[in-house]
Design a protein around this motif. Sequence first.
Motif, mmCIF file in Angstrom:
data_model
loop_
_atom_site.group_PDB
_atom_site.id
_atom_site.type_symbol
_atom_site.label_atom_id
_atom_site.label_comp_id
_atom_site.label_asym_id
_atom_site.label_seq_id
_atom_site.Cartn_x
_atom_site.Cartn_y
_atom_site.Cartn_z
ATOM 1 N N PHE A 70 0.836 -1.212 0.000
ATOM 2 C CA PHE A 70 0.000 0.000 0.000
ATOM 3 C C PHE A 70 0.865 1.254 0.000
ATOM 4 O O PHE A 70 0.630 2.195 -0.780
ATOM 5 C CB PHE A 70 -0.918 -0.017 1.226
ATOM 6 N N LEU A 71 1.889 1.310 0.834
ATOM 7 C CA LEU A 71 2.748 2.490 0.881
ATOM 8 C C LEU A 71 3.484 2.679 -0.444
ATOM 9 O O LEU A 71 3.630 3.819 -0.930
ATOM 10 C CB LEU A 71 3.741 2.365 2.035
ATOM 11 N N ALA A 72 3.937 1.609 -1.052
ATOM 12 C CA ALA A 72 4.608 1.708 -2.354
ATOM 13 C C ALA A 72 3.642 2.222 -3.413
ATOM 14 O O ALA A 72 4.016 3.033 -4.278
ATOM 15 C CB ALA A 72 5.175 0.340 -2.747
ATOM 16 N N GLU A 73 2.415 1.770 -3.337
ATOM 17 C CA GLU A 73 1.391 2.225 -4.276
ATOM 18 C C GLU A 73 1.133 3.719 -4.113
ATOM 19 O O GLU A 73 1.025 4.458 -5.110
ATOM 20 C CB GLU A 73 0.113 1.430 -4.008
ATOM 21 N N MET A 74 1.074 4.184 -2.867
ATOM 22 C CA MET A 74 0.827 5.606 -2.617
ATOM 23 C C MET A 74 2.015 6.464 -3.058
ATOM 24 O O MET A 74 1.838 7.604 -3.483
ATOM 25 C CB MET A 74 0.529 5.838 -1.135
ATOM 26 N N ARG A 75 3.211 5.918 -3.004
ATOM 27 C CA ARG A 75 4.394 6.663 -3.431
ATOM 28 C C ARG A 75 4.578 6.625 -4.949
ATOM 29 O O ARG A 75 4.852 7.650 -5.584
ATOM 30 C CB ARG A 75 5.637 6.091 -2.746
ATOM 31 N N ASP A 76 4.389 5.468 -5.539
ATOM 32 C CA ASP A 76 4.815 5.269 -6.916
ATOM 33 C C ASP A 76 3.691 5.385 -7.936
ATOM 34 O O ASP A 76 3.962 5.645 -9.117
ATOM 35 C CB ASP A 76 5.461 3.884 -7.072
#
Length: 558
Positions: A195-201
Amino acid sequence: MLRYAAFVLPLVPLAIGQSPILPTDDCPILGPSFPSDFDLTNSMAIKEAIAAFPSLIDTLFEGEIPPLNKSATSFQIDVFSTQTNTSIYNYSHTGDILAPALTAGVLDDGTQFRIGSVSKLYTTYAMLNVAGLEIFDHPVTKYLPELAGNTEPSDKIIWEEVTVGALASQQGGSGGFLLGTATCFQTETCDVQAFLAEMRDIKRPVIPAFQTAMYSDAGFGILGRVLERLTNQTYEDALQTHLAEPLGLKFTRATVPPTEGLNALAIPPGEGELQGFLSSWAQDNHITAPSGGIYSNTHDMRLTGLSILHNQLLCANTTREWMKPRSHTASLTMSVGAPWEIYRLTIPVSPNSNRTRVSDLYTKLGGQVAYSAIFALSPDHGICYSILIAGETAATTDRTYLRDLVGSTFIPAAEFAAFENALTNYPGTFADPNNEASNLTIAVDEGKPGLALPSLFVDGVDWRSNITQPGLQKPSDLFSSRLYPNGVEYPSEGAEPQPRTQVEGGEGLFENGCTAWETTGFFTTSDFELEVVEGRLMSVRMMDSNVTMNRVSDEVLL
């Protein structure tokens, strides 16, 4: 003792030919008009509201195009008071179609629902209890360094520029969850790091941070992770440790409650199993839970509201700061807090008046599939309410109709109850028993907020003359002196009354007649301490001069 302050306001004549509903001429600083330190259930205004409410609900069921489907909607309403710390009114309705979903066979104060985005309030409250308001100024990357790295120019969110407070007040620009995250519970692929990677990338900004409030479910997904890092616990455990347990919330949780002994309106998930429409019951997702995944009941929501207004977990100063707007919207009557949805109500100042004042109602609405919730606090009146709703249209039309009906019934009733209480217990003439030349009168006027102070003499000198300027007429010709339970003083500059804006019954775009916030405490201060015995005002102490004036008559002698 009640702490009051003197407000001296320009007298403004009622303009002939204007709208029949007008703002009060007296425009003090924002806050209560009269004290709310009495049992609302004893007031005629509240008794009349309670008596009328069932028929008002019937009008929602029985119209030609009924806003509420009587057979397919169920709801529980709780109106409660900060003075008695109890409910003053409950109303339940069970739609026939949904009756089989009641696990205990009854709908009451203990019945659990999903509360949707009211979860955002619980997430913020728990976080403030852990870290205090200062966390609002911290960039989210302080707690979630995995989000860092995006730079200008970019079509990605630059998380170093987004603070915890920006997300809590819907100003982070992060928008909603991507579909895969919102439905990851179905494939059991819900993973925080993904989820955090999705929000960043992947996630694109809806709007730049702090440009304006823009509703953001995903932002609260991020805040849930901040709470996890702060506490080194899962979101569910942090919610229990830092909110539910300290407040005694036995039925508030971020995962579906156990079935043994369960009192819930548990609509089975999946289409067609009971009612022919989808349900989110038991569709838990720990990524989205901080935004909209909590289960609760009106009993626990009452405890939550009382704890906020009684500063049970947060100090009073923190509560006051938290319950303030952080962004405007395009509406003149709605602002956004963290994550409060603040409605600026225009309510009559007394039962038979067409003059109104502004009072802020702090709310949070929530919606999940087949469920919705309303949480509302009125600090001015010490009255609050919660509503839990289930049904196919619970999260669309039902919640707004019920929010509006309960609010428009009980908030004005609480204002009228405070007026009624003040009219019964406060007017009279008061004098210093050792010096009759020190005396004052207190009155309550129809159509005007606050306690009137038509005369005030200390050692034979009209106190109001202390705020006049050379060349002005005597105070009684220019000023209306009033007392409000706010703890500060508003002495007017003594200028001629200025017009209100067109939206408030005057002319033009600009507001020139509401200057209390500018001039409060500008010249001097003079607080008053009112001693109330068994609800009745018995003495008034003028704190600057340390003169105490006792009731000598119930009459208002001028």
